[in-house]
Design an enzyme around this catalytic site. Structure first.
Site, PDB file in Angstrom:
ATOM      1  N   ASP A 159       1.173 -15.514   6.565  1.00 37.47           N
ATOM      2  CA  ASP A 159       0.713 -16.886   6.310  1.00 37.47           C
ATOM      3  C   ASP A 159       0.760 -17.217   4.816  1.00 37.47           C
ATOM      4  O   ASP A 159       1.068 -18.344   4.436  1.00 37.47           O
ATOM      5  CB  ASP A 159      -0.719 -17.069   6.836  1.00 37.47           C
ATOM      6  CG  ASP A 159      -0.776 -17.142   8.355  1.00 37.47           C
ATOM      7  OD1 ASP A 159       0.294 -17.190   8.999  1.00 37.47           O
ATOM      8  OD2 ASP A 159      -1.897 -17.146   8.900  1.00 37.47           O
TER       9      ASP A 159
ATOM     10  N   PRO B   8       0.792  -1.227   0.000  1.00 40.63           N
ATOM     11  CA  PRO B   8       0.000   0.000   0.000  1.00 40.63           C
ATOM     12  C   PRO B   8       0.827   1.281   0.000  1.00 40.63           C
ATOM     13  O   PRO B   8       1.855   1.361   0.666  1.00 40.63           O
ATOM     14  CB  PRO B   8      -0.822  -0.111   1.289  1.00 40.63           C
ATOM     15  CG  PRO B   8      -0.066  -1.056   2.151  1.00 40.63           C
ATOM     16  CD  PRO B   8       0.555  -2.034   1.206  1.00 40.63           C
ATOM     17  N   ASN B   9       0.338   2.233  -0.760  1.00 40.48           N
ATOM     18  CA  ASN B   9       0.890   3.587  -0.861  1.00 40.48           C
ATOM     19  C   ASN B   9       2.183   3.676  -1.669  1.00 40.48           C
ATOM     20  O   ASN B   9       2.697   4.774  -1.893  1.00 40.48           O
ATOM     21  CB  ASN B   9       1.096   4.224   0.532  1.00 40.48           C
ATOM     22  CG  ASN B   9      -0.197   4.310   1.313  1.00 40.48           C
ATOM     23  OD1 ASN B   9      -1.184   4.812   0.792  1.00 40.48           O
ATOM     24  ND2 ASN B   9      -0.225   3.788   2.527  1.00 40.48           N
TER      25      ASN B   9
ATOM     26  N   HIS C 151       3.852  -4.483   9.279  1.00 39.68           N
ATOM     27  CA  HIS C 151       3.737  -4.312  10.723  1.00 39.68           C
ATOM     28  C   HIS C 151       2.390  -4.774  11.272  1.00 39.68           C
ATOM     29  O   HIS C 151       2.137  -4.642  12.462  1.00 39.68           O
ATOM     30  CB  HIS C 151       3.963  -2.833  11.074  1.00 39.68           C
ATOM     31  CG  HIS C 151       5.067  -2.197  10.290  1.00 39.68           C
ATOM     32  ND1 HIS C 151       6.369  -2.637  10.373  1.00 39.68           N
ATOM     33  CD2 HIS C 151       5.072  -1.198   9.363  1.00 39.68           C
ATOM     34  CE1 HIS C 151       7.131  -1.906   9.549  1.00 39.68           C
ATOM     35  NE2 HIS C 151       6.358  -1.033   8.925  1.00 39.68           N
TER      36      HIS C 151
ATOM     37  N   ALA D 183       3.110  -0.885   4.822  1.00 42.92           N
ATOM     38  CA  ALA D 183       2.540  -0.854   6.179  1.00 42.92           C
ATOM     39  C   ALA D 183       2.044  -2.222   6.640  1.00 42.92           C
ATOM     40  O   ALA D 183       1.995  -2.493   7.852  1.00 42.92           O
ATOM     41  CB  ALA D 183       1.412   0.169   6.238  1.00 42.92           C
TER      42      ALA D 183
ATOM     43  N   SER E 264      13.194   2.578   3.281  1.00 40.17           N
ATOM     44  CA  SER E 264      13.756   3.268   4.447  1.00 40.17           C
ATOM     45  C   SER E 264      14.278   2.233   5.449  1.00 40.17           C
ATOM     46  O   SER E 264      13.939   1.048   5.350  1.00 40.17           O
ATOM     47  CB  SER E 264      12.668   4.118   5.109  1.00 40.17           C
ATOM     48  OG  SER E 264      11.617   3.288   5.592  1.00 40.17           O
TER      49      SER E 264
ATOM     50  N   GLU F 149      12.285  -9.756   1.912  1.00 43.53           N
ATOM     51  CA  GLU F 149      11.525  -8.572   2.328  1.00 43.53           C
ATOM     52  C   GLU F 149      12.389  -7.336   2.112  1.00 43.53           C
ATOM     53  O   GLU F 149      13.566  -7.327   2.463  1.00 43.53           O
ATOM     54  CB  GLU F 149      11.147  -8.698   3.801  1.00 43.53           C
ATOM     55  CG  GLU F 149      10.380  -7.490   4.309  1.00 43.53           C
ATOM     56  CD  GLU F 149       9.877  -7.683   5.731  1.00 43.53           C
ATOM     57  OE1 GLU F 149       9.291  -8.752   6.023  1.00 43.53           O
ATOM     58  OE2 GLU F 149      10.077  -6.767   6.544  1.00 43.53           O
TER      59      GLU F 149
ATOM     60  N   TYR G  25      11.422   8.615   1.440  1.00 46.17           N
ATOM     61  CA  TYR G  25      11.434   7.587   0.382  1.00 46.17           C
ATOM     62  C   TYR G  25      12.158   8.008  -0.897  1.00 46.17           C
ATOM     63  O   TYR G  25      12.301   7.186  -1.806  1.00 46.17           O
ATOM     64  CB  TYR G  25       9.989   7.183   0.056  1.00 46.17           C
ATOM     65  CG  TYR G  25       9.274   6.580   1.249  1.00 46.17           C
ATOM     66  CD1 TYR G  25       9.714   5.382   1.824  1.00 46.17           C
ATOM     67  CD2 TYR G  25       8.178   7.219   1.840  1.00 46.17           C
ATOM     68  CE1 TYR G  25       9.077   4.846   2.927  1.00 46.17           C
ATOM     69  CE2 TYR G  25       7.536   6.679   2.943  1.00 46.17           C
ATOM     70  CZ  TYR G  25       7.989   5.495   3.481  1.00 46.17           C
ATOM     71  OH  TYR G  25       7.366   4.958   4.586  1.00 46.17           O
TER      72      TYR G  25
ATOM     73  N   ASN H  16       7.930  -5.751  -0.920  1.00 45.31           N
ATOM     74  CA  ASN H  16       7.892  -4.627   0.007  1.00 45.31           C
ATOM     75  C   ASN H  16       6.452  -4.563   0.498  1.00 45.31           C
ATOM     76  O   ASN H  16       5.588  -4.003  -0.169  1.00 45.31           O
ATOM     77  CB  ASN H  16       8.304  -3.320  -0.673  1.00 45.31           C
ATOM     78  CG  ASN H  16       8.345  -2.164   0.318  1.00 45.31           C
ATOM     79  OD1 ASN H  16       7.795  -2.267   1.415  1.00 45.31           O
ATOM     80  ND2 ASN H  16       8.981  -1.075  -0.059  1.00 45.31           N
TER      81      ASN H  16
ATOM     82  N   ARG I 197       7.237   0.525  13.687  1.00 46.49           N
ATOM     83  CA  ARG I 197       7.805  -0.023  12.449  1.00 46.49           C
ATOM     84  C   ARG I 197       8.903  -1.047  12.704  1.00 46.49           C
ATOM     85  O   ARG I 197       9.431  -1.657  11.793  1.00 46.49           O
ATOM     86  CB  ARG I 197       8.358   1.104  11.566  1.00 46.49           C
ATOM     87  CG  ARG I 197       7.305   2.026  11.029  1.00 46.49           C
ATOM     88  CD  ARG I 197       7.882   3.034  10.046  1.00 46.49           C
ATOM     89  NE  ARG I 197       7.034   4.207   9.988  1.00 46.49           N
ATOM     90  CZ  ARG I 197       5.956   4.320   9.205  1.00 46.49           C
ATOM     91  NH1 ARG I 197       5.607   3.361   8.395  1.00 46.49           N
ATOM     92  NH2 ARG I 197       5.229   5.426   9.227  1.00 46.49           N
TER      93      ARG I 197
ATOM     94  N   HIS J  73      12.625  -2.970   2.293  1.00 43.17           N
ATOM     95  CA  HIS J  73      12.120  -1.650   2.670  1.00 43.17           C
ATOM     96  C   HIS J  73      13.046  -0.580   2.140  1.00 43.17           C
ATOM     97  O   HIS J  73      14.280  -0.717   2.236  1.00 43.17           O
ATOM     98  CB  HIS J  73      11.990  -1.523   4.193  1.00 43.17           C
ATOM     99  CG  HIS J  73      11.031  -2.514   4.761  1.00 43.17           C
ATOM    100  ND1 HIS J  73       9.671  -2.408   4.599  1.00 43.17           N
ATOM    101  CD2 HIS J  73      11.245  -3.670   5.420  1.00 43.17           C
ATOM    102  CE1 HIS J  73       9.088  -3.454   5.155  1.00 43.17           C
ATOM    103  NE2 HIS J  73      10.021  -4.239   5.657  1.00 43.17           N
TER     104      HIS J  73
ATOM    105  N   ARG K  78       5.422  10.874  -2.450  1.00 43.89           N
ATOM    106  CA  ARG K  78       5.090  10.525  -1.065  1.00 43.89           C
ATOM    107  C   ARG K  78       6.305  10.727  -0.151  1.00 43.89           C
ATOM    108  O   ARG K  78       7.331  10.063  -0.321  1.00 43.89           O
ATOM    109  CB  ARG K  78       4.689   9.041  -1.028  1.00 43.89           C
ATOM    110  CG  ARG K  78       4.432   8.506   0.350  1.00 43.89           C
ATOM    111  CD  ARG K  78       4.349   6.985   0.361  1.00 43.89           C
ATOM    112  NE  ARG K  78       4.114   6.518   1.717  1.00 43.89           N
ATOM    113  CZ  ARG K  78       4.303   5.289   2.120  1.00 43.89           C
ATOM    114  NH1 ARG K  78       4.715   4.359   1.270  1.00 43.89           N
ATOM    115  NH2 ARG K  78       4.080   4.959   3.376  1.00 43.89           N
TER     116      ARG K  78
ATOM    117  N   ARG L 117      13.051   4.633  12.585  1.00 46.09           N
ATOM    118  CA  ARG L 117      11.809   5.399  12.536  1.00 46.09           C
ATOM    119  C   ARG L 117      10.952   5.102  13.774  1.00 46.09           C
ATOM    120  O   ARG L 117      11.488   4.775  14.822  1.00 46.09           O
ATOM    121  CB  ARG L 117      11.092   5.098  11.215  1.00 46.09           C
ATOM    122  CG  ARG L 117      11.981   5.458  10.006  1.00 46.09           C
ATOM    123  CD  ARG L 117      11.317   5.143   8.700  1.00 46.09           C
ATOM    124  NE  ARG L 117      10.073   5.906   8.551  1.00 46.09           N
ATOM    125  CZ  ARG L 117       9.157   5.658   7.618  1.00 46.09           C
ATOM    126  NH1 ARG L 117       9.351   4.655   6.759  1.00 46.09           N
ATOM    127  NH2 ARG L 117       8.063   6.379   7.544  1.00 46.09           N
TER     128      ARG L 117
HETATM  129  C1  DQA Z   1       8.261   0.887   3.876  1.00 45.81           C
HETATM  130  C2  DQA Z   1       8.342   1.077   5.386  1.00 45.81           C
HETATM  131  C3  DQA Z   1       6.978   0.884   6.035  1.00 45.81           C
HETATM  132  O1  DQA Z   1       7.079   1.082   7.445  1.00 45.81           O
HETATM  133  C4  DQA Z   1       5.992   1.886   5.478  1.00 45.81           C
HETATM  134  O2  DQA Z   1       4.703   1.649   6.021  1.00 45.81           O
HETATM  135  C5  DQA Z   1       5.952   1.903   3.995  1.00 45.81           C
HETATM  136  C6  DQA Z   1       7.203   1.781   3.249  1.00 45.81           C
HETATM  137  C7  DQA Z   1       9.591   1.166   3.178  1.00 45.81           C
HETATM  138  O3  DQA Z   1       9.757   0.735   2.044  1.00 45.81           O
HETATM  139  O4  DQA Z   1      10.464   1.848   3.743  1.00 45.81           O
HETATM  140  O5  DQA Z   1       4.909   2.142   3.394  1.00 45.81           O
HETATM  141  O6  DQA Z   1       7.936  -0.481   3.611  1.00 45.81           O
END
Ligand code: DQA
Length: 151
Positions: free
Chosen positions: A86, A9-10, A79, A76, A101, A97, A22, A73, A110, A99, A17, A106
């Site tokens: 699963d 998401p996002n 977390h 959110a 950031s 996985e 980021y 990735n 997170r 990320h 953003r 942070r």
């Molecule tokens: C993120 C880190 C997450 O905590 C955050 O909710 C994101 C981006 C990252 O790529 O740094 O949306 O996954």
């Protein structure tokens, strides 16, 4: 070797953003770098982004037998999501996985990842470069562990 890149998401908003966290690169830039890296290493890559947890779960659920590994990735959902954790475990596919950031620098919430324990590795804090590093690491892992199953 076929790989799947999933962004949660996002992440479609990358570029505008919170650029101080980021950076200014876009989702298209991240997907292009991951695909170029896969191609350079002799692998294929499909990319998918969704803001919807259930869509990500369904795509992971359909990945078994189709793909040899996943770069994800979870954003959110990292977390919060038992369902994503699963799904990754049930796929029995090696997952990395990623990320953008460094989540440990942070907010406290997170620092917990529901998904990391079912992944073979985690990369964070390298910005756009993480997408290249994650693909390189996953390809190495699959080759070393002889898990190349899909076409
Ligand atoms: C993120 C880190 C997450 O905590 C955050 O909710 C994101 C981006 C990252 O790529 O740094 O949306 O996954």
């Amino acid at each position: 070797m076929k790989l799947l890149l999933l962004n949660g998401p996002n992440l479609r908003l990358l570029g505008t953003r919170e650029p101080e966290i980021y950076g200014r690169f876009t989702l298209a830039d991240a997907e292009a770098l991951a695909c170029e890296t896969a191609e350079r290493l002799g692998a294929e890559m499909d990319c998918f982004q969704s803001d919807i947890e259930g869509e990500l779960v369904s795509v992971i659920g359909a990945a078994r037998g189709e793909y040899d590994g996943i770069v994800i990735n979870p954003a959110a959902y990292t977390h919060t999501s038992v369902a994503l954790r699963d799904a990754i475990a049930a796929s029995e596919l090696p997952a990395v996985e990623l990320h953008i950031s460094n989540t440990h620098r942070r907010e406290e919430f997170r620092r917990v990842s529901f998904t990391a324990p079912v992944c073979v590795a985690q990369i964070q804090g390298f910005g756009l470069k993480g997408y290249e590093l994650a693909v390189e690491g996953l390809v190495d892992f699959i080759r070393a562990n002889g898990k190349e199953a899909a076409k």
